[in-house]
Design an enzyme around this catalytic site. Structure first.
Site, PDB file in Angstrom:
ATOM      1  N   GLY A 460       0.766  -1.242   0.000  1.00  0.00           N
ATOM      2  CA  GLY A 460       0.000   0.000   0.000  1.00  0.00           C
ATOM      3  C   GLY A 460       0.795   1.290   0.000  1.00  0.00           C
ATOM      4  O   GLY A 460       0.294   2.327  -0.441  1.00  0.00           O
ATOM      5  N   GLU A 694       6.477   2.896  10.151  1.00  0.00           N
ATOM      6  CA  GLU A 694       6.221   2.608  11.571  1.00  0.00           C
ATOM      7  C   GLU A 694       6.108   3.892  12.399  1.00  0.00           C
ATOM      8  O   GLU A 694       5.222   4.019  13.241  1.00  0.00           O
ATOM      9  CB  GLU A 694       7.311   1.711  12.167  1.00  0.00           C
ATOM     10  CG  GLU A 694       7.871   0.625  11.245  1.00  0.00           C
ATOM     11  CD  GLU A 694       6.868  -0.414  10.821  1.00  0.00           C
ATOM     12  OE1 GLU A 694       5.923  -0.687  11.569  1.00  0.00           O
ATOM     13  OE2 GLU A 694       7.024  -0.963   9.706  1.00  0.00           O
TER      14      GLU A 694
END
Ligand SMILES: Cc1cc2nc3c(=O)[nH]c(=O)nc-3n(C[C@H](O)[C@H](O)[C@H](O)COP(=O)(O)OP(=O)(O)OC[C@H]3O[C@@H](n4cnc5c(N)ncnc54)[C@H](O)[C@@H]3O)c2cc1C
Ligand code: SF4
Lengths: 727, 326
Positions: A460, A694
């Site tokens: 994605g 992250e």
């Protein structure tokens, strides 16, 4: 001078395919003669299967087979002598049940509806044994895994002696990835020793390696296709037992078999963020210099595997603090094995650490932003190394200015807006900026187009787009003439897409293969083209897809045409060197939030979010912004809504659907400003790009809980912050 | 899902006949609840009687009574000028429910007939008296954060999940029913049931009976109304607690008031005592607080839903304040 492609806000190269439905995800494939599968899953949480009555299912229309431990073909890799008592779940290997929802049989039929119906007809009898699914009730079973030892820097528990200190416990429940695309697999044995699978995976090569070991086949007899993935967040970083079940069903059926699991099964079959209980003790001098941090965490794992992650690591390195000790333990529960979920353990740990910093700041009567700046680590206190780049202080400043931090009141519950309590909160996040090893091939065609291949994944973030931009700058070829192909196991080796490392790792390979290509073109030119004959390949300039020397200029395409070469193929492998021993490399993020809390109902509404990323060069500002916003939405879920609930008596999830497991909806997502430091890291890789996936999430939940505290004076240490906790 | 037959009758009588003949047959309207129940194995009807061809979609005003056909969609009702003008409380309640996509499918009759969202009811591996009478209630000793604090029984503590119905019970609507024995009218407050010893029965609709519509009488509650829904996310979540509040204020005195709650009982929960406590009083926060205390006197919370008592009180006060302030 040609405009750089890196740094542009470029549309996704596959965007059109995705929005027109032309992109083919694993389940969109339809090999000839394919059958459909549905699972029968355990309804007990521990014990044994005593009988499986498949007679009714087998008589149902269209049913081809019911495969279970009673009749499954053997998995050769399961037989291998392995002294480790925790060997993972060997699907259909024996009668043992470890968790509720464990697959006990797979039903194969000629339509999906028939398979699902027949699965409901399979009767399984069990001998139940006692189970435990409650982390809080099992703390006495906590154990330490050998590879994660206690950490100590300076003196242990020094926070206890500090003039100002505090200790608190923070809890985070199980969270489930729940990407839109359901998991599963299409398995097709093209020959008794040749297996092709269409997978939903973050790493085709890693699937190939696992299957090679389990089925003991030569690597080139296993083909893995996974060109498009509809979101994964970590759940597709490994192969799961239900995928092996599909392969076994296909083997037995002698036909391709497709399994797509349902939403309920997404809770039990493809991992989750484990529940964790953390304690933090933290102390400082009266003027706010940190003197000690003690951070311990206990998280759950399954009975058959030890899943570990880096929950306590941020406490070791985020702040300049002389005394730090950490401990990390696991508790086995009768649940399936957890897996990394975006931000993974670091996000769990950051919630505790960044809440504790806020709590300490409150005790010190100090602005929490000031406390963070005061204790900023100028060098990595854990590794004792300089940072390759760190612009955290700039990030603090940018974020504070954008949110209007000066409007925050130090004393909680001072601001009111339209009948709501208003508050501001902030937090920071950090994640290792890594770089692995990857190979890419480049095919230059005589029409001037360039195709780069690597067995990377794109779950994605827009990997192919970023790679095209990197290749465009490395070669000078226009982005429209470059293709990046990924998601095929036959392509050159690349690691899984995880740990925010793809741009760094695969991007470096793309950069390097372009350099190799230019070297090769130079050799070709100096050997064959009169204008270049006097030169060494290294002396030739490369500009906008052409070789240049003085006034001589030759397009790459023209060179290939002149040499009657339809194409030129090169490959390059790229990895980090010794610089990783000389520098500490991290990406940093800073999150600011303004929230409203309704004083009567306890409802929290986030009004404004500012997230700042210090992630080196931003390769594509558009996809990077989307990446950060995705992290914010995930973070809102972690902070306010997401919690997988288990009825401990049955060991079963009770909210295993999209209606009851609350991911944030648009109405929960406020105006969000994403800011980038966007300064090249001079060390990490040729692009100077650090990871971003992250850090978008790490720390975020604490910014919300800190803002809620600032608004209400109530500290919520157990996520998610639902209205009942503020009433 | 089991195999089933499907019929789409053109007349009301044919629909009622089809249902009466076949003991496991069910009406299907928008299907947004029924299909989930079938997919989960909670219901396995052998016949579906699709009522979407019946002419029950109209929304009309007759002699000041607003009639809403049973097949009028939740989205149509919410947006209808007659509803917004005469009964804005209903419009607000509908818009607080589900999502736009669901409201575009969900019907007025189906909304009234929707089953509880109690997780145990939907998971056929766990005991549930509502699904399988006599098997036990898993919620009482289990996860009951979403469950009832009023009118519960030892057999079942589920709540009715509708938002629309909370407004309708406050507005004194009447349910119009056609059945094998002819037509009848049921006051909205008598339509849904408390669980008692028969938690499998959600309401008083008889076998083969079809809801044809609802009537809402004229009322002065066209301005000072508010539907407050407290939920775990900003949209697309069931109520932890909801309050429908309607006030008729003149000369700083409450002439009339309607109060009802959702998410707290097995049926939409009308607060008659609290209404009495407010009638004739000034619309002050102090009086609203008194009413809220009265309203929650009989509350009976469980392990995980004790928060609903203060939340209900605060929500009643907030909804009344909002209604009064309009
Ligand atoms: C994810 C999700 C979230 C939701 N959130 C909310 C929410 O926040 N608030 C809320 O109020 N609702 C909510 N709903 C419920 C929704 O409002 C109902 O599902 C819907 O109103 C049902 O209407 P329907 O026409 O689709 O009914 P169907 O599913 O077609 O039927 C439901 C039942 O009613 C019966 N029935 C239908 N019409 C008639 C009739 N005319 N006469 C007699 N019996 C009839 C059927 O036989 C069936 O038993 C939610 C639903 C879902 C799936
Ligand atoms: S509360 Fe009612 S619906 Fe829920 S488990 Fe108990 S009996 Fe079933």
């Amino acid at each position: 001078m040609k405009k750089q492609a890196v740094g542009q806000s470029m549309d996704r190269v596959d965007g059109r395919l995705k929005v027109t439905g032309a992109a083919r995800y694993f389940a969109d494939h339809q090999p000839e003669g394919m059958l459909y599968a549905a699972l029968v899953c355990s309804t007990i949480s521990s014990g044994r299967i005593t009988a499986i009555d498949a007679a009714k299912a087998l008589r149902a229309p269209g049913v081809a087979d019911v495969v279970s431990h009673l009749n499954a073909p053997p998995v050769p890799g399961y037989q291998v002598e392995n002294p480790n008592p925790k060997q993972g779940l060997k699907i259909f290997h024996d009668d043992r049940i470890y968790s509720n929802g464990q697959p006990v049989a797979i039903v194969v039929a000629n339509t999906l509806e028939r398979a699902v119906y027949a699965a409901s007809l399979v009767k399984v009898s069990y001998a139940k044994e006692a189970h435990e699914t409650d982390l809080a009730a099992s703390m006495n079973k906590a154990f330490q895994v050998a590879k994660i030892k206690d950490y100590l820097r300076g003196e242990a528990d020094a926070w206890k002696k500090a003039p100002v200190n505090m200790e608190a416990e923070y809890n985070i429940p199980i969270e489930v990835h729940n990407p839109m695309e359901l998991a599963g697999m299409i398995a097709h044995w093209e020959a008794p020793d040749k297996l092709t699978v269409y997978a939903k995976t973050q790493g085709v090569k890693s699937v190939q390696q696992t299957l090679k070991t389990l089925f003991q086949l030569p690597e080139d007899h296993i083909t893995v296709h996974s060109q498009f993935v509809g979101g994964a967040f970590g759940m597709a970083l490994r192969i799961w037992p239900m995928e092996i079940a599909t392969i076994l069903a296909a083997k037995k059926a002698g036909k391709p078999v497709k399994l797509v699991i349902n939403r309920k099964e997404m809770f039990t079959l493809v991992g989750y963020r484990p529940a964790a209980t953390q304690r933090i003790g933290i102390g400082a001098t009266a003027d706010g210099k940190l003197t000690g941090i003690t951070h311990s965490a206990v998280a759950n794992t399954s009975p058959y595997e030890d899943f570990t992650e880096a929950i306590v690591n941020m406490s070791r390195m985020m702040y300049a603090c002389p005394n730090v000790n950490t401990r990390y333990q696991l508790v086995p529960l009768n649940l399936s094995t957890p897996v990394w979920m975006r931000g993974p353990g670091e996000a769990t740990g950051a919630f505790a650490l960044e809440s504790a910093i806020d709590e300490l700041a409150h005790k010190l009567n100090m602005d929490p932003l000031q406390l963070r700046i005061l204790n900023h680590a100028d060098t990595d206190p854990d590794k004792n190394l300089p940072y390759s780049s760190k612009y955290l202080k700039e990030a603090y400043d940018m974020g504070a200015a954008k949110i209007g931090w000066q409007q925050r009141r130090q004393t909680p519950r001072q601001l009111e807006e339209d009948g709501w309590l208003a508050g501001y909160g902030m937090s920071s996040g950090v994640f290792s900026a890594s770089r692995g090893k990857a190979t890419a091939s480049a095919t230059l065609r005589s029409d001037g187009s360039l195709i780069i291949r690597s067995a990377a994944a794109d779950i994605g973030p827009g990997t192919a787009t970023a790679m095209v931009q990197i290749a465009a700058d490395a070669t000078g070829i226009d982005v429209k003439k470059i293709k990046f192909l990924l998601g095929e196991s036959e392509y050159p080796e690349a690691p899984r897409q995880g740990g925010s490392s793809t741009v760094s790792t695969v991007g470096s390979a793309v950069n390097d293969v372009c350099r190799t290509l230019q070297q090769k073109l130079g050799e070709l030119a100096t050997a064959n083209i009169p204008a270049f004959k006097a030169l060494k390949p290294a002396d030739i300039q490369h500009e906008a897809g052409a070789l240049v020397s003085g006034t001589s200029r030759l397009d790459y395409a023209a060179l290939l045409q002149q040499q009657q070469l339809p194409e030129l193929v090169v490959a390059a492998t790229s990895q980090a060197g010794d610089e990783r021993k000389q520098y500490a490399m991290y990406s940093f993020s800073v999150h600011f939030a303004k929230v409203h809390v309704h004083p009567a109902t306890g409802v929290v509404r986030i009004k404004h979010i500012v997230s700042v990323a210090d992630s080196g060069t931003v390769v594509n500002t558009k996809t990077a912004r989307s990446q950060m916003i995705g992290g914010v939405v995930g973070g809102i879920g972690m902070a306010l809504t997401e919690e997988a609930l288990i009825d401990q008596r049955f060991g079963r999830y009770v909210n295993n659907n999209y209606a009851d497991y609350h991911v944030p909806v648009n109405a929960d997502t406020p105006p969000t400003d994403v800011l980038f430091i966007n300064k090249k890291d001079p060390v990490i890789n040729p692009m100077g790009a650090k990871g971003m996936g992250e850090i978008a999430l790490i720390g975020f939940a604490a910014a919300i809980s800190n803002a809620v505290f600032n608004a209400t004076g109530k500290r919520v240490r157990d996520l998610p912050i639902t209205p009942d906790k503020l009433i | 899902m089991n195999q089933f037959s499907y019929v789409r009758p053109a007349s009301q009588q044919a629909a009622i006949d089809a249902l009466t003949r076949d003991s496991s047959a069910r009406f299907i309207a928008g299907g947004t609840n029924l299909l989930d129940l079938m997919k989960n194995g909670v219901l396995a009807p052998e016949k579906l009687v699709d009522i979407n061809r019946l002419p029950l979609k109209n929304i009309v005003l007759n002699n000041n009574i607003l009639h809403i056909g049973a097949l009028a969609l939740n989205s149509e009702v919410a947006a209808h000028p007659l509803v917004k003008t005469h009964h804005p409380l209903l419009s607000q309640a509908l818009l607080a429910g589900a999502s736009q996509q669901l409201r575009n499918m969900a019907t007025t009759g189906g909304n009234m007939m929707q089953r509880t969202r109690c997780s145990y009811f939907y998971d056929i591996t766990m005991p549930c008296n509502k699904r399988t009478p006599g098997s036990g209630c898993s919620a009482i000793g289990g996860m009951n954060r979403m469950h009832a604090i009023f009118g519960d029984s030892e057999q079942c503590i589920a709540v009715h999940p509708s938002d629309m119905c909370v407004a309708l019970v406050a507005l004194d609507a009447t349910v119009l029913v056609a059945g094998p024995k002819g037509n009848r009218r049921i006051p909205f407050g008598d339509f849904h049931r408390l669980p008692g010893t028969t938690p499998d029965k959600d309401n008083n609709l008889g076998k083969g009976e079809l809801i044809t519509g609802i009537d809402i009488p004229a009322s002065p509650f066209t301005r000072n109304v508010y539907y407050l829904k407290v939920r775990d996310r900003a949209s697309y979540a069931f109520a932890l607690v909801s309050v429908a509040a309607a006030l008729d204020i003149s000369n700083n005195t409450i002439r009339g008031v309607r109060l009802a709650m959702g998410g707290v009982a097995h049926k939409p929960w009308r607060l008659h005592e609290a209404e009495k406590a407010l009638t004739g009083k000034a619309p002050t926060t102090e009086n609203f607080r008194i009413a809220a205390t009265v309203a929650t006197q009989s509350a009976h919370p469980y392990t995980h839903n004790a928060f609903k008592v203060p939340m209900a009180q605060n929500s009643i006060v907030t909804a009344l304040q909002k209604a009064a302030a309009v």
